[in-house]
Design an enzyme around this catalytic site. Structure first.
Site, PDB file in Angstrom:
ATOM      1  N   ASP A 118      -4.561  -0.851  -5.031  1.00 34.49           N
ATOM      2  CA  ASP A 118      -4.916   0.593  -6.420  1.00 34.49           C
ATOM      3  C   ASP A 118      -3.826   1.207  -7.121  1.00 34.49           C
ATOM      4  OD1 ASP A 118      -2.122   1.878  -5.457  1.00 34.49           O
ATOM      5  OD2 ASP A 118      -3.101   3.574  -4.969  1.00 34.49           O
ATOM      6  N   GLU A 119      -3.874  -0.492  -7.788  1.00 32.97           N
ATOM      7  CA  GLU A 119      -2.765   0.005  -9.227  1.00 32.97           C
ATOM      8  C   GLU A 119      -2.903  -1.180 -10.531  1.00 32.97           C
ATOM      9  OE1 GLU A 119       1.784   0.340  -9.423  1.00 32.97           O
ATOM     10  OE2 GLU A 119       0.632   1.766  -7.529  1.00 32.97           O
TER      11      GLU A 119
HETATM   12  N1  CTP Z   1       0.716   3.109   1.330  1.00 33.60           N
HETATM   13  C1  CTP Z   1       0.521   3.143   2.981  1.00 33.60           C
HETATM   14  N2  CTP Z   1       1.898   2.630   3.410  1.00 33.60           N
HETATM   15  C2  CTP Z   1       3.174   3.036   2.520  1.00 33.60           C
HETATM   16  C3  CTP Z   1       2.328   3.569   1.081  1.00 33.60           C
HETATM   17  C4  CTP Z   1       1.589   3.740   0.530  1.00 33.60           C
HETATM   18  O1  CTP Z   1      -0.089   2.081   3.852  1.00 33.60           O
HETATM   19  N3  CTP Z   1       4.360   2.980   3.359  1.00 33.60           N
HETATM   20  C5  CTP Z   1      -0.662   3.429   1.299  1.00 33.60           C
HETATM   21  C6  CTP Z   1      -1.351   4.669   1.076  1.00 33.60           C
HETATM   22  O2  CTP Z   1      -2.139   4.790   2.049  1.00 33.60           O
HETATM   23  C7  CTP Z   1      -1.676   4.950  -0.347  1.00 33.60           C
HETATM   24  C8  CTP Z   1      -2.121   3.375  -0.632  1.00 33.60           C
HETATM   25  O3  CTP Z   1      -1.088   2.536   0.102  1.00 33.60           O
HETATM   26  O4  CTP Z   1      -3.604   5.480  -0.253  1.00 33.60           O
HETATM   27  C9  CTP Z   1      -1.283   3.314  -1.839  1.00 33.60           C
HETATM   28  O5  CTP Z   1      -0.534   4.029  -2.039  1.00 33.60           O
HETATM   29  P1  CTP Z   1       0.529   4.851  -3.187  1.00 33.60           P
HETATM   30  O6  CTP Z   1      -0.156   4.499  -4.765  1.00 33.60           O
HETATM   31  O7  CTP Z   1       1.638   5.071  -3.216  1.00 33.60           O
HETATM   32  O8  CTP Z   1       0.111   6.069  -2.709  1.00 33.60           O
HETATM   33  P2  CTP Z   1      -0.770   7.032  -2.805  1.00 33.60           P
HETATM   34  O9  CTP Z   1      -1.915   7.113  -1.173  1.00 33.60           O
HETATM   35  O10 CTP Z   1      -2.422   6.612  -3.988  1.00 33.60           O
HETATM   36  O11 CTP Z   1      -1.305   8.317  -3.525  1.00 33.60           O
HETATM   37  P3  CTP Z   1      -0.398   8.639  -4.679  1.00 33.60           P
HETATM   38  O12 CTP Z   1      -1.173   9.590  -5.441  1.00 33.60           O
HETATM   39  O13 CTP Z   1       0.654   9.697  -5.065  1.00 33.60           O
HETATM   40  O14 CTP Z   1      -1.337   7.599  -5.685  1.00 33.60           O
HETATM   41 CA    CA Z   2      -2.297   5.633  -5.871  1.00 34.59          CA
HETATM   42 CA    CA Z   3      -0.234   2.744  -6.259  1.00 32.87          CA
END
Ligand code: CTP
Ligand code: CA
Ligand code: CA
Length: 505
Positions: A118-119
């Site tokens: 997601d980035e």
């Molecule tokens: N994820 C996961 N296990 C983790 C961390 C993250 O499965 N230990 C998944 C999350 O479900 C998340 C995706 O990877 O939706 C992306 O992670 P991250 O960008 O860290 O968090 P986000 O949920 O997208 O939240 P934010 O808005 O803070 O970026």
């Molecule tokens: Ca994210």
């Molecule tokens: Ca991320």
């Protein structure tokens, strides 16, 4: 003052990504609290739920207590057996959403480095140069109107600040397209290098972008716990902590000689620069996965029957992806890595095999070779807690089908479709297992499959990597309880303090 001010780099990160994918898929109202659950754990929490105190560290039961109206969506389970030890979850929904997002980003931006599911880092330097026209200062400043600006603000008469303003305009346009075309919000950081862009994208979540002018960098470093710098979250950070320092600016008190004595020359240079906000690393355009992984955490398989069952499932999953990858990316994996964790051995052990060549009977040959390797590996002892198969070390094949090559390239601006007519779905050697792996849904169409494969990173590896992230990083990601999707009308000056205060250390 940070160097590399010629470059403009954006870091884009989707907000509560898995949760947003489910919201879009299920048509859930934007303000409704929603979590994605995997068994009893919670793996993604949307911002409305975060506002009500829900965190990723809660169990599903706790979520319901904190927020009874919270919608809990379970990740997809790829098996008729719905019990945790026997079932395998799939992150395909999120990989597919990620593929669509990256396809859109690649349509608009040339230099894109996929950093995770997601980035992405975007090198906007060339685009910025092309967009630099003659406008007056006020007009230029208004181009950053929907961004939060760190420090004392921007001076559009300075070349570096003007570049940042134009970069913010491009990033804002891109975020709007992602929102309008696909329904997802994301946050972004725009800076002169990757490290600063990454730091900034997390500062004002959700749905906001943050700019890092050169003039604010030293002020940022004064207060920034160095652990927040991504590359200093791990072992190197631990060693720095032993010096009794906390902020990046405190690390600046050590000169290169002192740092070299402690960390060796290479790390010393890296640390010396990074705590000053200097990062020369390039945005490396990358859209094909470097490796493909199929893996499963097990609860102590006790015998060969159990292990063979999992080996077959994982090998089938991997083989399916390999067949399609061979067609779409015109390349072949040369190595097959088996990773396992025995109950008796605390670490994961990995063994590498040459990947059996040629498609005919390959799944069976893979299985035979893996079994024979494991039988001859003394550290392979029951119970087995983890099995993972990785296809890696890809080599290009001589291209024999131009249309497939074209297929991988991003479509031209304005066109959303890649040519797909000649791409055939891969022939599967094991339809029974394929059905099991695909679950009750119809097989995805070739375009969808190709998109997924061309963009896919090893999702499991990502989850593992993210799980290994230290607590500070994790609490940073999940403690920004800011909500609301409204865009700002005027440029806002962001206080570095407010970001720093958000993260409990
Ligand atoms: N994820 C996961 N296990 C983790 C961390 C993250 O499965 N230990 C998944 C999350 O479900 C998340 C995706 O990877 O939706 C992306 O992670 P991250 O960008 O860290 O968090 P986000 O949920 O997208 O939240 P934010 O808005 O803070 O970026
Ligand atoms: Ca994210
Ligand atoms: Ca991320």
């Amino acid at each position: 003052m940070a160097i590399c001010e010629d470059r403009v780099i954006a870091h884009v990160d989707l907000d509560a990504f898995y949760a947003q994918v489910e919201m879009v898929r299920l048509g859930v109202d934007e303000e409704a609290p929603l979590c994605v659950q995997q068994w009893e754990g919670v793996i993604a929490v949307n911002y409305p739920a975060r506002k009500r105190g829900v965190t990723r560290f809660d169990k599903a039961g706790e979520v319901k207590k904190k927020c009874p109206e919270c919608i809990l969506v379970h990740v997809e389970v790829l098996s008729e057996e719905q019990e945790q030890p026997k079932a395998k979850v799939s992150l395909a929904r999120y990989r597919e959403a990620s593929a669509r997002i990256f396809k859109l980003i690649l349509r608009e931006i040339e230099r894109v480095e996929r950093a995770s599911i997601d980035e992405a880092y975007l090198d906007l330097t060339d685009m910025v140069k092309k967009r630099r026209g003659i406008r007056d200062n006020d007009e230029n400043l208004s181009r950053a109107s929907d961004s939060i600006i760190l420090g004392e603000g921007l001076d559009p008469s300075r070349k570096d600040d003007l570049s940042l303003i134009i970069g913010s305009e491009i990033t804002s346009d891109l975020r709007r397209m992602i929102r309008e075309e696909l329904g997802y919000t994301c946050s972004a950081g725009v800076a002169h290098n990757k490290t600063l862009a990454k730091l900034a994208s997390a500062m004002n979540k959700p749905n906001c972008q943050t700019l890092v002018p050169n003039s604010c960098v030293q002020g940022l470093m004064e207060k920034l716990p160095f652990r927040k710098i991504r590359q200093l979250g791990g072992k190197l950070g631990g060693e720095l902590e032993a010096l009794g320092v906390e902020t990046a600016a405190q690390v600046q008190c050590y000169n290169l000689e002192e740092l070299s004595r402690r960390f060796g020359q290479k790390d010393a240079h890296f640390v010396f620069d990074i705590v000053r906000g200097i990062d020369r690393s390039e945005v490396v355009p990358r859209s094909k996965p470097k490796s493909m992984l199929a893996a499963k955490s097990l609860s102590g398989e006790q015998d060969w029957d159990g292990v063979n069952r999992w080996l077959r499932m994982l090998a089938s999953e991997l083989h399916d992806r390999m067949l399609f990858d061979e067609e779409v990316n015109v390349r072949e994996a040369r190595n097959l890595v088996i990773s396992f964790k025995s109950g008796s051995v605390p670490r994961t052990t990995s063994k590498t095999l040459p990947m059996p060549r040629g498609q005919s009977n390959r799944l069976e040959r893979m299985l035979k070779e893996m079994q024979s390797l494991l039988r001859n590996t003394p550290s392979f002892s029951f119970p087995i807690d983890f099995l993972g198969l990785t296809a890696t070390n890809f080599e290009d094949k001589p291209a024999d089908n131009e249309s497939i090559n074209k297929f991988l390239k991003p479509s031209a601006p304005g066109s959303h479709q890649a040519p797909i007519e000649k791409v055939q779905a891969s022939k599967n050697e094991n339809p029974g297992i394929k059905k099991w792996l695909l679950g009750p849904k119809a097989p995805p169409d070739p375009e969808k499959q190709a998109e997924e494969l061309s963009q896919e990173t090893a999702d499991f590896l990502l989850a593992k990597k993210l799980q290994r992230d230290d607590d500070i990083e994790a609490s940073r990601q999940y403690s920004t309880g800011k909500s609301g999707r409204a865009q700002l009308k005027k440029p806002r000056r962001g206080t570095i303090d407010s970001f720093l205060q958000k993260a409990p250390d």
